[in-house]
Scaffold this motif. Structure first.
Motif, PDB file in Angstrom:
ATOM      1  N   GLU A  19      61.463  47.283 -18.602  1.00 35.54           N
ATOM      2  CA  GLU A  19      61.309  45.826 -18.618  1.00 35.54           C
ATOM      3  C   GLU A  19      62.667  45.138 -18.465  1.00 35.54           C
ATOM      4  O   GLU A  19      62.801  44.150 -17.745  1.00 35.54           O
ATOM      5  CB  GLU A  19      60.628  45.369 -19.916  1.00 35.54           C
ATOM      6  CG  GLU A  19      59.160  45.742 -20.014  1.00 35.54           C
ATOM      7  CD  GLU A  19      58.276  45.000 -19.021  1.00 35.54           C
ATOM      8  OE1 GLU A  19      58.735  44.023 -18.390  1.00 35.54           O
ATOM      9  OE2 GLU A  19      57.104  45.395 -18.868  1.00 35.54           O
ATOM     10  N   LEU A  23      63.796  42.752 -15.191  1.00 37.53           N
ATOM     11  CA  LEU A  23      64.249  41.376 -15.361  1.00 37.53           C
ATOM     12  C   LEU A  23      65.733  41.212 -15.024  1.00 37.53           C
ATOM     13  O   LEU A  23      66.263  40.110 -15.081  1.00 37.53           O
ATOM     14  CB  LEU A  23      63.984  40.916 -16.803  1.00 37.53           C
ATOM     15  CG  LEU A  23      62.506  40.708 -17.154  1.00 37.53           C
ATOM     16  CD1 LEU A  23      62.311  40.654 -18.670  1.00 37.53           C
ATOM     17  CD2 LEU A  23      61.974  39.431 -16.510  1.00 37.53           C
ATOM     18  N   HIS A  32      62.173  42.730 -24.866  1.00 38.30           N
ATOM     19  CA  HIS A  32      61.747  43.848 -24.027  1.00 38.30           C
ATOM     20  C   HIS A  32      60.851  44.810 -24.818  1.00 38.30           C
ATOM     21  O   HIS A  32      59.906  45.383 -24.259  1.00 38.30           O
ATOM     22  CB  HIS A  32      62.965  44.580 -23.466  1.00 38.30           C
ATOM     23  CG  HIS A  32      63.917  43.664 -22.756  1.00 38.30           C
ATOM     24  ND1 HIS A  32      65.182  43.387 -23.232  1.00 38.30           N
ATOM     25  CD2 HIS A  32      63.771  42.922 -21.630  1.00 38.30           C
ATOM     26  CE1 HIS A  32      65.782  42.529 -22.411  1.00 38.30           C
ATOM     27  NE2 HIS A  32      64.941  42.236 -21.430  1.00 38.30           N
ATOM     28  N   LEU A  35      57.445  43.152 -24.892  1.00 33.89           N
ATOM     29  CA  LEU A  35      56.802  43.325 -23.589  1.00 33.89           C
ATOM     30  C   LEU A  35      56.253  44.747 -23.435  1.00 33.89           C
ATOM     31  O   LEU A  35      55.122  44.941 -22.986  1.00 33.89           O
ATOM     32  CB  LEU A  35      57.818  43.055 -22.474  1.00 33.89           C
ATOM     33  CG  LEU A  35      57.888  41.644 -21.922  1.00 33.89           C
ATOM     34  CD1 LEU A  35      59.106  41.495 -21.014  1.00 33.89           C
ATOM     35  CD2 LEU A  35      56.617  41.288 -21.170  1.00 33.89           C
ATOM     36  N   ILE A  56      50.918  40.586 -20.952  1.00 35.84           N
ATOM     37  CA  ILE A  56      52.202  40.984 -20.373  1.00 35.84           C
ATOM     38  C   ILE A  56      52.748  39.844 -19.517  1.00 35.84           C
ATOM     39  O   ILE A  56      53.934  39.507 -19.580  1.00 35.84           O
ATOM     40  CB  ILE A  56      52.037  42.262 -19.529  1.00 35.84           C
ATOM     41  CG1 ILE A  56      51.655  43.448 -20.425  1.00 35.84           C
ATOM     42  CG2 ILE A  56      53.325  42.575 -18.766  1.00 35.84           C
ATOM     43  CD1 ILE A  56      51.276  44.700 -19.662  1.00 35.84           C
ATOM     44  N   CYS A  59      53.933  36.874 -21.643  1.00 38.27           N
ATOM     45  CA  CYS A  59      55.144  37.231 -22.379  1.00 38.27           C
ATOM     46  C   CYS A  59      56.340  37.323 -21.442  1.00 38.27           C
ATOM     47  O   CYS A  59      57.429  36.858 -21.764  1.00 38.27           O
ATOM     48  CB  CYS A  59      54.934  38.552 -23.118  1.00 38.27           C
ATOM     49  SG  CYS A  59      56.280  38.975 -24.248  1.00 38.27           S
ATOM     50  N   ARG A  60      56.126  37.898 -20.251  1.00 39.31           N
ATOM     51  CA  ARG A  60      57.224  38.013 -19.291  1.00 39.31           C
ATOM     52  C   ARG A  60      57.693  36.617 -18.852  1.00 39.31           C
ATOM     53  O   ARG A  60      58.895  36.375 -18.701  1.00 39.31           O
ATOM     54  CB  ARG A  60      56.777  38.844 -18.088  1.00 39.31           C
ATOM     55  CG  ARG A  60      57.925  39.290 -17.199  1.00 39.31           C
ATOM     56  CD  ARG A  60      57.462  40.288 -16.163  1.00 39.31           C
ATOM     57  NE  ARG A  60      57.218  41.606 -16.741  1.00 39.31           N
ATOM     58  CZ  ARG A  60      56.197  42.392 -16.420  1.00 39.31           C
ATOM     59  NH1 ARG A  60      55.320  41.998 -15.520  1.00 39.31           N
ATOM     60  NH2 ARG A  60      56.052  43.570 -16.973  1.00 39.31           N
TER      61      ARG A  60
END
Length: 205
Positions: A19, A23, A32, A35, A56, A59-60
């Motif tokens: 993650e 990003l 992270h 996630l 997901i 949250c991302r």
């Protein structure tokens, strides 16, 4: 400590690096870990979050709103927030450019960055299965604290191992600014959600 982790909890730790890579972040933080936990919606803790509508994707998006990516400039809202803390972003930029030249604070293109690093493949991962180069990123102190807290949670509950639920509880206990800002973006009160997770664990016992 890692040998105490369940298979799913170990996957959370591994996915947290994925993650961070996807990003373009140079650290693994609480964001992270959260996630990564959401990749296991059937597991205790993550199941509670899923029931609350936290996905997901949501949250991302919240993480991206809290922690800018490497190519993102600070916008007016960021400058205003820094000004409230006594930091004048424009004054900092002027001083940096006076010392190091125009555009000193601008992000370098990926190609230039690779050249500076001697051609090593520090590519920003694009997630699993997309041909991304995965690079090692270190755990931030706040993420290490979450993992230690996960162990404490397991011991306090007299659980035999550390599961996804303990990692989620550790994240919900976080009080650093990034975690708190993330909770706000997700529209959750961490103390309330923590009690919901514990209620679910008690019901499943």
């Amino acid at each position: 400590m890692f040998e105490r982790f369940s298979k799913e909890a170990r996957d959370v730790v591994i996915r947290a690096q994925d993650e961070a890579n996807s990003l373009g972040h140079d650290w693994i933080g609480t964001e992270h870990l959260l996630l990564a936990a959401l990749h296991h919606p059937e597991q205790p803790g993550a199941a509670t979050l899923a029931r609350l509508g936290i996905t997901i994707a949501s949250c991302r998006a919240a993480v991206a709103g809290v922690v800018p990516g490497p190519q993102e400039d600070l916008g007016p809202e960021d400058a205003e927030a820094l000004r409230a803390l006594g930091i004048d972003l424009e004054a900092v930029r002027r001083r940096a450019e006076a010392s190091f030249g125009e555009g000193a604070l601008d992000a370098a293109p990926d190609a230039d960055r690779t050249k500076r690093e001697g051609g090593r493949g520090r590519g920003r991962g694009r997630g699993r299965g997309e041909g991304a180069l995965t690079r090692h990123v270190p755990f931030a102190a706040r993420a290490k604290k979450v993992l230690k807290e996960a162990l404490r949670e397991a011991l306090a509950r007299k659980d035999r191992g550390i599961g996804v639920e303990h990692v989620v509880l550790g994240v919900l206990d976080s009080e650093d600014n990034i975690s708190l800002a993330l909770f706000t973006r997700l529209g959750i009160e961490p103390g309330v959600v923590r009690e919901l997770v514990l209620d679910d664990l008690r019901a499943a016992a």
